[in-house]
Write an enzyme that holds these catalytic residues in place. Sequence first.
Site, PDB file in Angstrom:
ATOM      1  N   ARG A  99      42.001  59.367  32.075  1.00 52.74           N
ATOM      2  CA  ARG A  99      42.122  60.284  33.207  1.00 52.74           C
ATOM      3  C   ARG A  99      43.348  59.900  34.016  1.00 52.74           C
ATOM      4  NH1 ARG A  99      39.284  58.509  37.929  1.00 52.74           N
ATOM      5  NH2 ARG A  99      39.165  56.261  37.705  1.00 52.74           N
ATOM      6  N   ARG A 131      44.963  63.607  43.536  1.00 53.97           N
ATOM      7  CA  ARG A 131      44.305  63.593  44.845  1.00 53.97           C
ATOM      8  C   ARG A 131      44.867  64.750  45.666  1.00 53.97           C
ATOM      9  NH1 ARG A 131      45.088  57.982  47.443  1.00 53.97           N
ATOM     10  NH2 ARG A 131      43.505  57.150  46.043  1.00 53.97           N
ATOM     11  N   ARG A 188      50.859  43.471  24.909  1.00 55.15           N
ATOM     12  CA  ARG A 188      52.187  43.731  25.442  1.00 55.15           C
ATOM     13  C   ARG A 188      52.509  42.595  26.394  1.00 55.15           C
ATOM     14  NH1 ARG A 188      56.159  46.466  23.705  1.00 55.15           N
ATOM     15  NH2 ARG A 188      56.819  47.448  25.660  1.00 55.15           N
ATOM     16  N   ARG A 247      59.341  48.372  36.978  1.00 59.06           N
ATOM     17  CA  ARG A 247      59.008  48.243  38.399  1.00 59.06           C
ATOM     18  C   ARG A 247      59.936  47.243  39.063  1.00 59.06           C
ATOM     19  NH1 ARG A 247      52.697  47.343  39.515  1.00 59.06           N
ATOM     20  NH2 ARG A 247      52.992  45.382  38.402  1.00 59.06           N
ATOM     21  N   GLU A 271      60.664  44.082  36.539  1.00 65.60           N
ATOM     22  CA  GLU A 271      59.616  43.842  35.540  1.00 65.60           C
ATOM     23  C   GLU A 271      59.968  44.595  34.250  1.00 65.60           C
ATOM     24  OE1 GLU A 271      55.730  43.866  37.527  1.00 65.60           O
ATOM     25  OE2 GLU A 271      55.036  45.052  35.833  1.00 65.60           O
ATOM     26  N   TYR A 292      41.808  44.476  29.710  1.00 61.45           N
ATOM     27  CA  TYR A 292      42.443  44.409  31.015  1.00 61.45           C
ATOM     28  C   TYR A 292      41.361  44.388  32.086  1.00 61.45           C
ATOM     29  CZ  TYR A 292      44.970  45.141  35.213  1.00 61.45           C
ATOM     30  OH  TYR A 292      45.456  44.953  36.481  1.00 61.45           O
ATOM     31  N   ASP A 326      40.862  43.899  36.379  1.00 59.47           N
ATOM     32  CA  ASP A 326      41.397  43.620  37.702  1.00 59.47           C
ATOM     33  C   ASP A 326      40.736  42.353  38.244  1.00 59.47           C
ATOM     34  OD1 ASP A 326      43.425  45.410  38.378  1.00 59.47           O
ATOM     35  OD2 ASP A 326      42.007  47.014  38.851  1.00 59.47           O
TER      36      ASP A 326
HETATM   37  P1  FAD Z   1      44.386  34.231  33.580  1.00 60.43           P
HETATM   38  O1  FAD Z   1      44.843  34.404  34.967  1.00 60.43           O
HETATM   39  O2  FAD Z   1      45.335  34.577  32.492  1.00 60.43           O
HETATM   40  O3  FAD Z   1      43.917  32.713  33.398  1.00 60.43           O
HETATM   41  C1  FAD Z   1      43.682  32.144  32.130  1.00 60.43           C
HETATM   42  C2  FAD Z   1      44.255  30.733  32.168  1.00 60.43           C
HETATM   43  O4  FAD Z   1      43.890  30.051  30.965  1.00 60.43           O
HETATM   44  C3  FAD Z   1      45.773  30.704  32.233  1.00 60.43           C
HETATM   45  O5  FAD Z   1      46.197  29.989  33.372  1.00 60.43           O
HETATM   46  C4  FAD Z   1      46.173  30.005  30.947  1.00 60.43           C
HETATM   47  O6  FAD Z   1      47.295  29.150  31.102  1.00 60.43           O
HETATM   48  C5  FAD Z   1      44.926  29.189  30.626  1.00 60.43           C
HETATM   49  N1  FAD Z   1      44.832  28.862  29.202  1.00 60.43           N
HETATM   50  C6  FAD Z   1      44.895  29.721  28.156  1.00 60.43           C
HETATM   51  N2  FAD Z   1      44.805  29.036  27.001  1.00 60.43           N
HETATM   52  C7  FAD Z   1      44.669  27.719  27.338  1.00 60.43           C
HETATM   53  C8  FAD Z   1      44.548  26.528  26.594  1.00 60.43           C
HETATM   54  N3  FAD Z   1      44.585  26.536  25.244  1.00 60.43           N
HETATM   55  N4  FAD Z   1      44.430  25.354  27.246  1.00 60.43           N
HETATM   56  C9  FAD Z   1      44.435  25.316  28.594  1.00 60.43           C
HETATM   57  N5  FAD Z   1      44.563  26.422  29.360  1.00 60.43           N
HETATM   58  C10 FAD Z   1      44.680  27.600  28.739  1.00 60.43           C
HETATM   59  N6  FAD Z   1      44.518  42.669  39.219  1.00 60.43           N
HETATM   60  C11 FAD Z   1      44.239  43.199  40.421  1.00 60.43           C
HETATM   61  O7  FAD Z   1      43.077  43.207  40.840  1.00 60.43           O
HETATM   62  N7  FAD Z   1      45.225  43.748  41.209  1.00 60.43           N
HETATM   63  C12 FAD Z   1      46.526  43.787  40.809  1.00 60.43           C
HETATM   64  O8  FAD Z   1      47.378  44.304  41.536  1.00 60.43           O
HETATM   65  C13 FAD Z   1      46.842  43.240  39.529  1.00 60.43           C
HETATM   66  N8  FAD Z   1      48.106  43.263  39.091  1.00 60.43           N
HETATM   67  C14 FAD Z   1      48.396  42.767  37.853  1.00 60.43           C
HETATM   68  C15 FAD Z   1      49.714  42.822  37.407  1.00 60.43           C
HETATM   69  C16 FAD Z   1      50.042  42.354  36.151  1.00 60.43           C
HETATM   70  C17 FAD Z   1      51.465  42.420  35.685  1.00 60.43           C
HETATM   71  C18 FAD Z   1      49.016  41.845  35.314  1.00 60.43           C
HETATM   72  C19 FAD Z   1      49.351  41.371  33.912  1.00 60.43           C
HETATM   73  C20 FAD Z   1      47.708  41.758  35.759  1.00 60.43           C
HETATM   74  C21 FAD Z   1      47.381  42.216  37.032  1.00 60.43           C
HETATM   75  N9  FAD Z   1      46.083  42.136  37.528  1.00 60.43           N
HETATM   76  C22 FAD Z   1      45.790  42.665  38.747  1.00 60.43           C
HETATM   77  C23 FAD Z   1      45.007  41.489  36.741  1.00 60.43           C
HETATM   78  C24 FAD Z   1      44.859  39.977  37.052  1.00 60.43           C
HETATM   79  O9  FAD Z   1      46.044  39.315  36.713  1.00 60.43           O
HETATM   80  C25 FAD Z   1      43.681  39.434  36.239  1.00 60.43           C
HETATM   81  O10 FAD Z   1      42.493  40.062  36.651  1.00 60.43           O
HETATM   82  C26 FAD Z   1      43.438  37.924  36.380  1.00 60.43           C
HETATM   83  O11 FAD Z   1      44.612  37.189  36.412  1.00 60.43           O
HETATM   84  C27 FAD Z   1      42.600  37.457  35.204  1.00 60.43           C
HETATM   85  O12 FAD Z   1      42.161  36.136  35.402  1.00 60.43           O
HETATM   86  P2  FAD Z   1      41.729  35.281  34.143  1.00 60.43           P
HETATM   87  O13 FAD Z   1      41.190  33.988  34.669  1.00 60.43           O
HETATM   88  O14 FAD Z   1      40.870  36.069  33.247  1.00 60.43           O
HETATM   89  O15 FAD Z   1      43.066  35.059  33.288  1.00 60.43           O
END
Ligand code: FAD
Length: 443
Positions: free
Chosen positions: A239, A243, A316, A347, A367, A415, A417
């Site tokens: 979608r 708005r 990606r 961006r 970016e 993905y 948030d």
């Molecule tokens: P991550 O933050 O990726 O943490 C996983 C960690 O595991 C990493 O630090 C990594 O180094 C570690 N790791 C992986 N493998 C290993 C290993 N073998 N040994 C030790 N450590 C390891 N969300 C929003 O709500 N608002 C936003 O505006 C927003 N903007 C975004 C913009 C971008 C460009 C992107 C890509 C994402 C965005 N997000 C946003 C989403 C947000 O980044 C994620 O929700 C969040 O970071 C996910 O947390 P996580 O702990 O799952 O993963």
Amino acid sequence: MEAGGSSGWSDLNNPADSPGSPGLGARPDPLRGCGKGSSRILSDLRVTLPAGDWQASVDDPCNPGETATSERSYDYLIVGCGLYGATFARLATDAGLRCVVIDKRPHLGGNCHTENRHGINVHTYGAHIFHTSNRAVWDFVHRFAEFNSYINSPKALSSGRLYSLPFNMNTFHELWQVRTPEQARARIEEQRFRGEPSNLEEQALSLVGSDIYNTLIRDYTKKQWGRHPRELPAFIIKRLPLRFTFNNNYFNDRYQGIPIGGYTAMFERILEGIEVRLHTDYFENRGLFDSLARRVVYTGCIDEFFGHCHGQLEYRSLEFEHDVHDHENHQGNAVVNYCDDSVSYTRTIEHKHFENSQSDVTVVTREYPKDCTSGRIPYYPVNNERNQKTYNHYKERAASMPSHIFGGRLSEYKYMDMHVVIEAAMNRFRTECKQPALVTAAS
Ligand code: FAD
């Protein structure tokens, strides 16, 4: 203008984020010397290990066995210091359980990490705006940070003209000079694709019509996914919200803002009193790490965990280029989307606008979407049929390992948030404690 290269920190987002890589690896540890005293980075995790476990290793990554250690130093070994790992660690620690968190990166916060540059908190891995409708999640983050009242209202640039996002009455006025919702609806209706969409282009045309698609979607999507929307499946866009009010607030959620002082400061507080070991890759000695704790919470790539035995999951990636400009205000807004193909970035982010930071200079990041080739950070899962099938194989294997919890964006291959990740970690911990799940708030 100080170009990213000459400022000495253009490598801030060098995807080769292994310890020792230029930029990230060379910077001092954010916890060290932070003066809080309660978060510790063990200088050598081995000191806590029983000697016999030091040699433990797993030969077949597809069938990692449990290490038969009766006395474990921790209840949870948490792999990944991002939002999932940190939330889980906090909740478990609050419940009196012993946790150690490891991360291969040299900093806290995973992709939410921020770094102070010239008095401005720079969002290292792209703009992060916190938003949620879940009161429990909002209360949780408020334990660790005060949030400002930032509302995300990105601008979109196409053929030299600025448009408002998300698509709303301001955008429709900018496109067609219409003034009423009825006029806007009529313009969209007359341009809609009417058949059964067979690709992303037709899907977008059927949802928003040709003007919005050609001006604001086609080239942006091409850059984002590296392929023309005609070559992409229709389901990528389910979608495209339209708005019919003059409202530029990008999100519909009840709560929204940026943690004052940056995300890294918030993570320091989330992890207060918890042992954290940075620069530490789980795969350097997974047998050893598994032997440390009763349970492992793994937030890294799920295909890597199983040695890619069912194939590699596609992502990606992104590259970031940072410039420090020698003036106060460069683009007048935190986020500007570049919607035509005159430039290859999608961006630009002017970080000072997130917190209204006072500084004589300003930091602007471009970016660039990229293929996730070797050494690059995986950002966006490519959730096509093939990858989903591959992921399901890994998910099945993961489900048969009761000593391991797989959570977060890389482990669940979707993905998410930030508020979704926190809620998922909260619910996983509630399952551990045999408590009912939180009710998911619509957002
Ligand atoms: P991550 O933050 O990726 O943490 C996983 C960690 O595991 C990493 O630090 C990594 O180094 C570690 N790791 C992986 N493998 C290993 C290993 N073998 N040994 C030790 N450590 C390891 N969300 C929003 O709500 N608002 C936003 O505006 C927003 N903007 C975004 C913009 C971008 C460009 C992107 C890509 C994402 C965005 N997000 C946003 C989403 C947000 O980044 C994620 O929700 C969040 O970071 C996910 O947390 P996580 O702990 O799952 O993963």
